[in-house]
Design a protein around this motif. Structure first.
Motif, PDB file in Angstrom:
ATOM      1  N   LEU A  63     -27.223 -33.430 -13.530  1.00 56.85           N
ATOM      2  CA  LEU A  63     -28.250 -34.468 -13.409  1.00 56.85           C
ATOM      3  C   LEU A  63     -28.634 -34.989 -14.795  1.00 56.85           C
ATOM      4  O   LEU A  63     -29.781 -34.911 -15.209  1.00 56.85           O
ATOM      5  CB  LEU A  63     -29.471 -33.893 -12.669  1.00 56.85           C
ATOM      6  CG  LEU A  63     -29.176 -33.243 -11.323  1.00 56.85           C
ATOM      7  CD1 LEU A  63     -30.443 -32.640 -10.719  1.00 56.85           C
ATOM      8  CD2 LEU A  63     -28.517 -34.217 -10.371  1.00 56.85           C
ATOM      9  N   TYR A  64     -27.639 -35.533 -15.491  1.00 56.07           N
ATOM     10  CA  TYR A  64     -27.824 -35.986 -16.859  1.00 56.07           C
ATOM     11  C   TYR A  64     -27.599 -37.488 -16.985  1.00 56.07           C
ATOM     12  O   TYR A  64     -26.922 -38.099 -16.175  1.00 56.07           O
ATOM     13  CB  TYR A  64     -26.857 -35.260 -17.801  1.00 56.07           C
ATOM     14  CG  TYR A  64     -27.007 -33.762 -17.807  1.00 56.07           C
ATOM     15  CD1 TYR A  64     -28.250 -33.165 -18.029  1.00 56.07           C
ATOM     16  CD2 TYR A  64     -25.915 -32.948 -17.595  1.00 56.07           C
ATOM     17  CE1 TYR A  64     -28.382 -31.790 -18.043  1.00 56.07           C
ATOM     18  CE2 TYR A  64     -26.044 -31.561 -17.613  1.00 56.07           C
ATOM     19  CZ  TYR A  64     -27.279 -30.994 -17.835  1.00 56.07           C
ATOM     20  OH  TYR A  64     -27.414 -29.638 -17.849  1.00 56.07           O
ATOM     21  N   ASP A  65     -28.156 -38.018 -18.073  1.00 57.28           N
ATOM     22  CA  ASP A  65     -28.020 -39.429 -18.377  1.00 57.28           C
ATOM     23  C   ASP A  65     -27.578 -39.588 -19.827  1.00 57.28           C
ATOM     24  O   ASP A  65     -28.218 -40.280 -20.598  1.00 57.28           O
ATOM     25  CB  ASP A  65     -29.358 -40.144 -18.139  1.00 57.28           C
ATOM     26  CG  ASP A  65     -29.259 -41.643 -18.331  1.00 57.28           C
ATOM     27  OD1 ASP A  65     -28.175 -42.195 -18.090  1.00 57.28           O
ATOM     28  OD2 ASP A  65     -30.265 -42.256 -18.732  1.00 57.28           O
ATOM     29  N   GLY A  66     -26.553 -38.881 -20.214  1.00 56.49           N
ATOM     30  CA  GLY A  66     -26.045 -38.983 -21.564  1.00 56.49           C
ATOM     31  C   GLY A  66     -26.279 -37.726 -22.373  1.00 56.49           C
ATOM     32  O   GLY A  66     -26.654 -36.674 -21.851  1.00 56.49           O
ATOM     33  N   PHE A  67     -26.068 -37.870 -23.677  1.00 56.10           N
ATOM     34  CA  PHE A  67     -26.171 -36.748 -24.599  1.00 56.10           C
ATOM     35  C   PHE A  67     -26.882 -37.209 -25.860  1.00 56.10           C
ATOM     36  O   PHE A  67     -26.589 -38.271 -26.393  1.00 56.10           O
ATOM     37  CB  PHE A  67     -24.771 -36.225 -24.942  1.00 56.10           C
ATOM     38  CG  PHE A  67     -24.777 -34.905 -25.647  1.00 56.10           C
ATOM     39  CD1 PHE A  67     -24.895 -33.722 -24.929  1.00 56.10           C
ATOM     40  CD2 PHE A  67     -24.673 -34.840 -27.034  1.00 56.10           C
ATOM     41  CE1 PHE A  67     -24.907 -32.496 -25.569  1.00 56.10           C
ATOM     42  CE2 PHE A  67     -24.690 -33.615 -27.686  1.00 56.10           C
ATOM     43  CZ  PHE A  67     -24.810 -32.443 -26.954  1.00 56.10           C
ATOM     44  N   ASP A  68     -27.817 -36.413 -26.328  1.00 58.23           N
ATOM     45  CA  ASP A  68     -28.560 -36.731 -27.537  1.00 58.23           C
ATOM     46  C   ASP A  68     -27.877 -36.043 -28.723  1.00 58.23           C
ATOM     47  O   ASP A  68     -27.909 -34.825 -28.838  1.00 58.23           O
ATOM     48  CB  ASP A  68     -30.005 -36.252 -27.406  1.00 58.23           C
ATOM     49  CG  ASP A  68     -30.875 -36.711 -28.564  1.00 58.23           C
ATOM     50  OD1 ASP A  68     -30.437 -36.573 -29.726  1.00 58.23           O
ATOM     51  OD2 ASP A  68     -31.985 -37.199 -28.307  1.00 58.23           O
ATOM     52  N   GLU A  69     -27.248 -36.831 -29.559  1.00 53.75           N
ATOM     53  CA  GLU A  69     -26.513 -36.295 -30.708  1.00 53.75           C
ATOM     54  C   GLU A  69     -27.446 -35.650 -31.733  1.00 53.75           C
ATOM     55  O   GLU A  69     -27.114 -34.637 -32.338  1.00 53.75           O
ATOM     56  CB  GLU A  69     -25.692 -37.405 -31.378  1.00 53.75           C
ATOM     57  CG  GLU A  69     -24.628 -38.014 -30.495  1.00 53.75           C
ATOM     58  CD  GLU A  69     -23.518 -37.056 -30.114  1.00 53.75           C
ATOM     59  OE1 GLU A  69     -23.267 -36.087 -30.854  1.00 53.75           O
ATOM     60  OE2 GLU A  69     -22.902 -37.284 -29.051  1.00 53.75           O
ATOM     61  N   GLU A  70     -28.627 -36.248 -31.936  1.00 52.96           N
ATOM     62  CA  GLU A  70     -29.556 -35.736 -32.945  1.00 52.96           C
ATOM     63  C   GLU A  70     -29.994 -34.303 -32.637  1.00 52.96           C
ATOM     64  O   GLU A  70     -30.079 -33.472 -33.517  1.00 52.96           O
ATOM     65  CB  GLU A  70     -30.781 -36.645 -33.048  1.00 52.96           C
ATOM     66  CG  GLU A  70     -31.781 -36.193 -34.104  1.00 52.96           C
ATOM     67  CD  GLU A  70     -32.994 -37.102 -34.202  1.00 52.96           C
ATOM     68  OE1 GLU A  70     -33.787 -36.897 -35.137  1.00 52.96           O
ATOM     69  OE2 GLU A  70     -33.160 -38.009 -33.365  1.00 52.96           O
ATOM     70  N   TYR A  71     -30.284 -34.035 -31.353  1.00 56.16           N
ATOM     71  CA  TYR A  71     -30.750 -32.706 -30.961  1.00 56.16           C
ATOM     72  C   TYR A  71     -29.652 -31.857 -30.319  1.00 56.16           C
ATOM     73  O   TYR A  71     -29.898 -30.733 -29.916  1.00 56.16           O
ATOM     74  CB  TYR A  71     -31.943 -32.825 -30.017  1.00 56.16           C
ATOM     75  CG  TYR A  71     -33.174 -33.335 -30.717  1.00 56.16           C
ATOM     76  CD1 TYR A  71     -33.949 -32.492 -31.492  1.00 56.16           C
ATOM     77  CD2 TYR A  71     -33.537 -34.668 -30.623  1.00 56.16           C
ATOM     78  CE1 TYR A  71     -35.067 -32.957 -32.152  1.00 56.16           C
ATOM     79  CE2 TYR A  71     -34.658 -35.141 -31.284  1.00 56.16           C
ATOM     80  CZ  TYR A  71     -35.418 -34.278 -32.042  1.00 56.16           C
ATOM     81  OH  TYR A  71     -36.521 -34.745 -32.691  1.00 56.16           O
TER      82      TYR A  71
END
Length: 191
Positions: A63-71
């Protein structure tokens, strides 16, 4: 509020990774060391309520909407989470464990418990688990500024939001007893 035979409970903490550039996106990673998961599982065992950890639910259902590269973590798709839980929450008898609260509809919960952890204890716990830099600072700042407490008070009626200390094993025991008693009384009053 729909009449249910068992209450729905939200366990959350006064810390969450949050940034203004990404307000609608909640990052999925734990809020370690505050006892939320331990408390939730113990409550489920003692009350017969169903325990749902949102991080695990999201991982199992992707249940994701992408990936946060910073964290370096996935971004929760809040709409998918709400859709996934809607029927279960309508039935009642659910303990939801999550490090935020504003994504959930107000109608879902009969009570919200915000676990509080002393900043120095929190810093040490997070550091011992490998947190550093911005991730560590953001979490400690959220505790200092009471981000989740304010979020809970804005999202739900003030009378259902309760703060509980979560610094020691004794706090965990006391919190468990208090919530079990509240649950038993709620069931007695509503059946």
């Amino acid at each position: 509020m729909i009449m249910r035979k068992k209450p729905n409970i939200l366990l959350t903490v006064v810390l969450k990774l949050w940034s203004a550039h990404c307000r609608e996106r909640t990052r999925v990673w734990g809020t370690p060391g505050v006892g939320k998961t331990t408390l939730g599982k113990e409550l489920a065992q003692r009350t017969g309520l169903t325990y749902v950890n949102i991080g695990e639910l999201a991982q199992e259902g992707q249940l994701y909407d992408g990936f946060d590269e910073e964290y370096n973590c996935p971004i929760l798709d809040e709409d998918k989470v709400v859709d996934e839980l809607e029927d279960k929450m309508a039935e009642g008898g659910v303990i939801v464990d999550y490090h935020g609260c504003d994504l959930f509809p107000e109608r879902w919960f009969h009570i919200v418990f915000v676990l509080r952890t002393d900043n120095t204890k929190l810093y040490t716990r997070l550091e011992s688990r490998g947190y550093s830099g911005k991730k560590l600072q953001d979490n400690v700042q959220c505790e200092i500024f009471q981000t989740i407490l304010e979020e809970a008070l804005e999202a739900y009626q003030e009378e259902i939001v309760h703060q509980l200390p979560s610094n020691t094993p004794e706090d965990l025991e006391q919190n468990t007893e208090q919530i079990v008693q509240w649950t038993e009384q709620w069931i007695k009053d509503h059946n």
